[in-house]
Design a protein around this motif. Structure first.
Motif, mmCIF file in Angstrom:
data_model
loop_
_atom_site.group_PDB
_atom_site.id
_atom_site.type_symbol
_atom_site.label_atom_id
_atom_site.label_comp_id
_atom_site.label_asym_id
_atom_site.label_seq_id
_atom_site.Cartn_x
_atom_site.Cartn_y
_atom_site.Cartn_z
ATOM 1 N N ILE A 1 42.512 43.994 -16.109
ATOM 2 C CA ILE A 1 43.738 44.772 -15.860
ATOM 3 C C ILE A 1 44.810 43.839 -15.553
ATOM 4 C CG2 ILE A 1 43.028 45.236 -13.638
ATOM 5 C CD1 ILE A 1 44.336 48.133 -13.815
ATOM 6 N N GLY A 2 46.007 44.168 -16.263
ATOM 7 C CA GLY A 2 47.352 43.460 -15.973
ATOM 8 C C GLY A 2 48.004 43.660 -14.784
ATOM 9 N N TYR A 3 49.057 43.009 -14.337
ATOM 10 C CA TYR A 3 49.462 43.020 -12.983
ATOM 11 C C TYR A 3 50.029 44.368 -12.524
ATOM 12 C CZ TYR A 3 54.207 42.994 -14.999
ATOM 13 O OH TYR A 3 55.413 43.327 -15.527
ATOM 14 N N ASN A 4 50.372 44.983 -13.730
ATOM 15 C CA ASN A 4 51.330 46.515 -13.456
ATOM 16 C C ASN A 4 50.140 47.590 -13.982
ATOM 17 O OD1 ASN A 4 51.185 46.189 -16.140
ATOM 18 N ND2 ASN A 4 53.445 46.781 -16.607
ATOM 19 N N GLY A 5 48.882 47.512 -14.004
ATOM 20 C CA GLY A 5 48.064 48.422 -14.328
ATOM 21 C C GLY A 5 47.890 48.366 -15.960
ATOM 22 N N GLY A 6 48.562 47.710 -16.614
ATOM 23 C CA GLY A 6 48.816 48.085 -18.163
ATOM 24 C C GLY A 6 47.595 46.811 -18.769
ATOM 25 N N SER A 7 47.740 46.698 -20.054
ATOM 26 C CA SER A 7 47.069 45.585 -20.752
ATOM 27 C C SER A 7 45.361 45.587 -20.502
ATOM 28 C CB SER A 7 47.703 44.171 -20.630
ATOM 29 O OG SER A 7 47.459 43.590 -19.437
ATOM 30 N N ILE A 8 45.007 47.001 -20.301
ATOM 31 C CA ILE A 8 43.642 47.115 -19.961
ATOM 32 C C ILE A 8 42.486 46.619 -21.104
ATOM 33 C CG2 ILE A 8 41.821 48.645 -19.269
ATOM 34 C CD1 ILE A 8 43.962 49.793 -17.202
ATOM 35 N N TYR A 9 41.554 45.764 -20.825
ATOM 36 C CA TYR A 9 40.678 45.525 -21.803
ATOM 37 C C TYR A 9 39.270 45.626 -21.352
ATOM 38 C CZ TYR A 9 44.068 43.398 -24.952
ATOM 39 O OH TYR A 9 45.252 43.178 -25.386
ATOM 40 N N TYR A 10 38.285 46.217 -22.207
ATOM 41 C CA TYR A 10 36.895 46.416 -21.600
ATOM 42 C C TYR A 10 35.959 45.816 -22.824
ATOM 43 C CZ TYR A 10 38.648 50.226 -18.799
ATOM 44 O OH TYR A 10 39.272 50.737 -17.845
ATOM 45 N N ALA A 11 35.059 45.355 -22.335
ATOM 46 C CA ALA A 11 33.738 44.690 -23.209
ATOM 47 C C ALA A 11 33.230 45.965 -23.893
ATOM 48 C CB ALA A 11 32.574 43.897 -22.403
ATOM 49 N N ASP A 12 32.791 45.927 -25.202
ATOM 50 C CA ASP A 12 32.456 46.783 -26.032
ATOM 51 C C ASP A 12 31.105 47.848 -25.368
ATOM 52 O OD1 ASP A 12 32.841 45.024 -29.311
ATOM 53 O OD2 ASP A 12 34.087 46.300 -27.926
ATOM 54 N N SER A 13 30.460 46.787 -24.663
ATOM 55 C CA SER A 13 29.103 47.518 -24.038
ATOM 56 C C SER A 13 29.750 48.377 -22.976
ATOM 57 C CB SER A 13 28.166 46.144 -23.433
ATOM 58 O OG SER A 13 28.891 45.480 -22.467
ATOM 59 N N VAL A 14 30.802 48.472 -22.289
ATOM 60 C CA VAL A 14 30.964 49.407 -21.354
ATOM 61 C C VAL A 14 32.076 50.372 -21.556
ATOM 62 C CG1 VAL A 14 30.278 47.513 -19.682
ATOM 63 C CG2 VAL A 14 32.827 47.902 -20.119
ATOM 64 N N LYS A 15 32.907 50.451 -22.901
ATOM 65 C CA LYS A 15 33.851 51.169 -23.146
ATOM 66 C C LYS A 15 33.269 52.494 -22.999
ATOM 67 C CE LYS A 15 36.541 48.375 -26.202
ATOM 68 N NZ LYS A 15 36.986 47.877 -27.565
ATOM 69 N N GLY A 16 34.155 53.431 -22.517
ATOM 70 C CA GLY A 16 33.696 54.774 -22.529
ATOM 71 C C GLY A 16 32.966 55.097 -21.139
ATOM 72 N N ARG A 17 32.482 54.091 -20.417
ATOM 73 C CA ARG A 17 31.658 54.202 -19.209
ATOM 74 C C ARG A 17 32.182 53.723 -18.059
ATOM 75 N NH1 ARG A 17 26.821 52.033 -18.887
ATOM 76 N NH2 ARG A 17 27.484 50.333 -20.043
ATOM 77 N N PHE A 18 33.024 52.633 -18.214
ATOM 78 C CA PHE A 18 33.753 52.059 -16.934
ATOM 79 C C PHE A 18 35.177 52.079 -17.010
ATOM 80 C CE2 PHE A 18 30.313 48.546 -16.146
ATOM 81 C CZ PHE A 18 29.295 49.533 -16.068
ATOM 82 N N THR A 19 36.051 52.343 -15.840
ATOM 83 C CA THR A 19 37.424 52.434 -15.767
ATOM 84 C C THR A 19 37.866 51.491 -14.616
ATOM 85 O OG1 THR A 19 37.202 54.851 -16.306
ATOM 86 C CG2 THR A 19 39.182 53.795 -15.247
#
Length: 129
Positions: free
Chosen positions: A51-69
């Motif tokens: 997660i970026g400094y302002n809460g943007g530019s969020i990335y997830y590993a494919d294995s956790v997309k849709g499950r982790f926030t």
């Protein structure tokens, strides 16, 4: 010496949820990209989410997309990882880490692992089937 502190790990059944927290006593996280990494027994450490400094530019590993926030509260100097629909393959030691070289993320963190200078000791997550 900067030391991040993770908490919230534990043992839950498959399908359950956990919320991990990352604190940084005496150190301000607000300017940095923060990632959660995990390392399962016998496997390499991998980036889970960034997660970026302002809460943007969020990335997830494919294995956790849709499950982790991933989220952060800069006023509280905290970063969180909400983990839902947990699977046995999510079992690992989870670390938070701060990247002083970036304020925004470009990936979940695996490829930039060498840039993360500040780490915690990890919190264990075990998912039973």
């Amino acid at each position: 010496q900067v030391q991040l502190v993770e908490s919230g790990g534990g043992l839950v059944q498959s399908g359950g949820s956990l919320r991990l927290s990352c604190a940084a006593p005496g150190f301000t996280l607000a300017s940095y990209a923060i990632s959660w990494f995990r390392q399962a027994p016998g496997k390499e450490r991998e980036g889970v989410s960034c997660i970026g400094y302002n809460g943007g530019s969020i990335y997830y590993a494919d294995s956790v997309k849709g499950r982790f926030t991933i989220s952060r509260d800069n006023a509280k100097n905290m970063v969180y990882l909400q983990m839902n629909s947990l699977k046995p393959e999510d079992t690992a030691l989870y670390y938070c880490a701060a990247n002083p070289m970036r304020s925004i993320c470009v990936s979940p963190g695996t490829d930039q692992m060498h840039e993360y200078h500040y780490w915690g000791q990890g919190t264990p997550v075990t998912i039973s089937s």
